[in-house]
Design a protein around this motif. Structure first.
Motif, PDB file in Angstrom:
ATOM      1  N   ALA A 195     -18.927 -80.167 -24.285  1.00 33.74           N
ATOM      2  CA  ALA A 195     -18.951 -81.626 -24.238  1.00 33.74           C
ATOM      3  C   ALA A 195     -18.367 -82.214 -25.521  1.00 33.74           C
ATOM      4  O   ALA A 195     -17.601 -83.192 -25.475  1.00 33.74           O
ATOM      5  CB  ALA A 195     -20.379 -82.120 -24.023  1.00 33.74           C
ATOM      6  N   TYR A 196     -18.698 -81.632 -26.664  1.00 37.15           N
ATOM      7  CA  TYR A 196     -18.128 -82.117 -27.927  1.00 37.15           C
ATOM      8  C   TYR A 196     -16.642 -81.803 -28.021  1.00 37.15           C
ATOM      9  O   TYR A 196     -15.847 -82.658 -28.420  1.00 37.15           O
ATOM     10  CB  TYR A 196     -18.869 -81.509 -29.117  1.00 37.15           C
ATOM     11  N   ASP A 197     -16.257 -80.582 -27.643  1.00 35.17           N
ATOM     12  CA  ASP A 197     -14.854 -80.189 -27.740  1.00 35.17           C
ATOM     13  C   ASP A 197     -13.931 -81.181 -27.046  1.00 35.17           C
ATOM     14  O   ASP A 197     -12.812 -81.425 -27.501  1.00 35.17           O
ATOM     15  CB  ASP A 197     -14.637 -78.810 -27.113  1.00 35.17           C
ATOM     16  N   ASN A 198     -14.370 -81.736 -25.937  1.00 38.70           N
ATOM     17  CA  ASN A 198     -13.501 -82.562 -25.103  1.00 38.70           C
ATOM     18  C   ASN A 198     -13.595 -84.054 -25.380  1.00 38.70           C
ATOM     19  O   ASN A 198     -12.955 -84.847 -24.682  1.00 38.70           O
ATOM     20  CB  ASN A 198     -13.814 -82.287 -23.633  1.00 38.70           C
ATOM     21  N   LEU A 199     -14.361 -84.451 -26.383  1.00 42.25           N
ATOM     22  CA  LEU A 199     -14.397 -85.863 -26.741  1.00 42.25           C
ATOM     23  C   LEU A 199     -13.057 -86.306 -27.313  1.00 42.25           C
ATOM     24  O   LEU A 199     -12.383 -85.538 -28.010  1.00 42.25           O
ATOM     25  CB  LEU A 199     -15.490 -86.116 -27.782  1.00 42.25           C
ATOM     26  N   PRO A 200     -12.650 -87.530 -27.063  1.00 38.67           N
ATOM     27  CA  PRO A 200     -11.428 -88.051 -27.705  1.00 38.67           C
ATOM     28  C   PRO A 200     -11.574 -88.026 -29.224  1.00 38.67           C
ATOM     29  O   PRO A 200     -12.670 -88.154 -29.769  1.00 38.67           O
ATOM     30  CB  PRO A 200     -11.348 -89.488 -27.181  1.00 38.67           C
ATOM     31  N   ARG A 201     -10.456 -87.876 -29.892  1.00 39.96           N
ATOM     32  CA  ARG A 201     -10.473 -87.837 -31.367  1.00 39.96           C
ATOM     33  C   ARG A 201     -11.099 -89.093 -31.957  1.00 39.96           C
ATOM     34  O   ARG A 201     -11.790 -89.035 -32.970  1.00 39.96           O
ATOM     35  CB  ARG A 201      -9.055 -87.658 -31.899  1.00 39.96           C
ATOM     36  N   THR A 202     -10.850 -90.251 -31.327  1.00 40.49           N
ATOM     37  CA  THR A 202     -11.413 -91.498 -31.854  1.00 40.49           C
ATOM     38  C   THR A 202     -12.934 -91.496 -31.787  1.00 40.49           C
ATOM     39  O   THR A 202     -13.605 -92.018 -32.682  1.00 40.49           O
ATOM     40  CB  THR A 202     -10.868 -92.697 -31.066  1.00 40.49           C
TER      41      THR A 202
END
Length: 316
Positions: free
Chosen positions: A177-184
């Motif tokens: 879930a964290y890996d796929n968060l947007p960079r922003t």
């Protein structure tokens, strides 16, 4: 009047119309499904058979009798499997409460929870749904006891009575879930802290007379929104619907909007595994890196389970 034939060009707009989509949405597309920490390679398991239940999370362990003491080598290999697969399933174990406690104790001090119904000892929590016990509600994505300064390392759950249909449990990988968060979004939450409190999760089925005496024992605590796994070094999303009340340093509206977006990440099916129980089955999960959801779809039938939890460390 000019006749329109199939070859006649049809005039129309040359610009794509504007279509507004909701802010903070979750959209389709390929997601990164990284099961192992960077730099870690696949290694075989030598002391048991491991059967993956999906590409990312969840594995059945075959060839291990949990009623027997674990030697150091077996304990170490099971721990590696737990870190790599995050939730392990053992079919047909039918453990006594003492055997369940003994197995969990290989991972550390056992936790007690005075907010939930007690089993045969204070370390055993009993979930008896459909009988005369106080109803509790676990059909929401959550990690256990994040309202503690030291949330549980993990938990060992055994089903004693299984309904004829339904009653599955689901787990979600919060590192994915964290890996796929947007960079922003990562930039907003890396280094942020959130407040966790037991009251929101338990006020749904207990009244003030039960909760007020517990307030001093369980004051609100702060944990990082993104915690680091103490054994693997993975970064993991560490907020949940049951116990996270707000993010520090944000006004209520901004905090609510961001938390709503973050807790929805557990809902992504690519991050999940679903387990269909049989009586005597055991699940052992890493509470640091997962959330879980007990599917409440079996009324009016009965479902009886017992859980033993292992105390964890302070998130960082």
């Amino acid at each position: 009047m000019t006749a329109v034939t199939p070859d006649t060009p049809v005039s129309g707009p040359s610009v794509l119309r504007e279509a507004r989509v909701p802010a903070d949405g979750m959209y389709e597309g390929r997601r990164t499904l990284r099961r192992l920490p960077e730099g870690t390679g696949e290694r075989p398991y030598e002391l048991f058979e491991l059967v993956p239940q999906g590409p990312l999370i969840g594995a059945e362990i075959r060839g291990v009798d949990l009623s027997r003491p674990l030697g150091p080598a077996l304990r170490e290999e099971l721990n590696r499997a737990l870190l790599e697969w995050k939730v392990l399933f053992f079919r047909g174990q039918s453990l006594t409460s003492q055997q369940q406690r003994d197995f969990a104790a290989h991972w550390g001090e056992l936790e007690t929870n005075p907010l939930l119904a007690r089993g045969s000892s204070e370390e055993v929590v009993r979930f008896d749904k459909g009988g005369s016990s106080t109803p509790t509600f676990e059909n929401v994505w959550h990690a256990d006891v994040t309202f503690r300064e030291r949330p549980a390392l993990g938990a060992v759950l055994q089903l004693h009575e299984v309904p004829p249909f339904g009653g599955d449990t689901m787990w979600a990988d919060m590192a994915a879930a964290y890996d796929n968060l947007p960079r922003t979004v990562k930039a907003r939450i890396d280094g942020a802290w959130a407040v966790h409190d037991f009251i929101p999760g338990f006020a749904r089925f207990y009244g003030p007379e039960k909760l007020i005496p517990m307030q001093e024992q369980f004051p609100p605590v702060k944990h990082p929104v993104v915690r680091t796994h103490p054994e693997t070094g993975r970064r993991m999303l560490f907020v949940n619907t049951s116990f996270t009340t707000h993010i520090e340093g944000m006004d209520r509206a901004e905090s609510d909007r961001l938390l709503s977006y973050l807790v929805r990440q557990a809902h992504v099916p690519e991050y999940q595994v679903r387990f269909r129980w049989q009586a005597g089955d055991v699940a052992f999960w890493d509470n640091r890196s997962t959330q879980h959801y007990a599917v409440d779809d079996y009324a009016p039938h009965r479902r009886v389970a017992e859980r033993v939890a292992v105390a964890g460390d302070r998130p960082f």
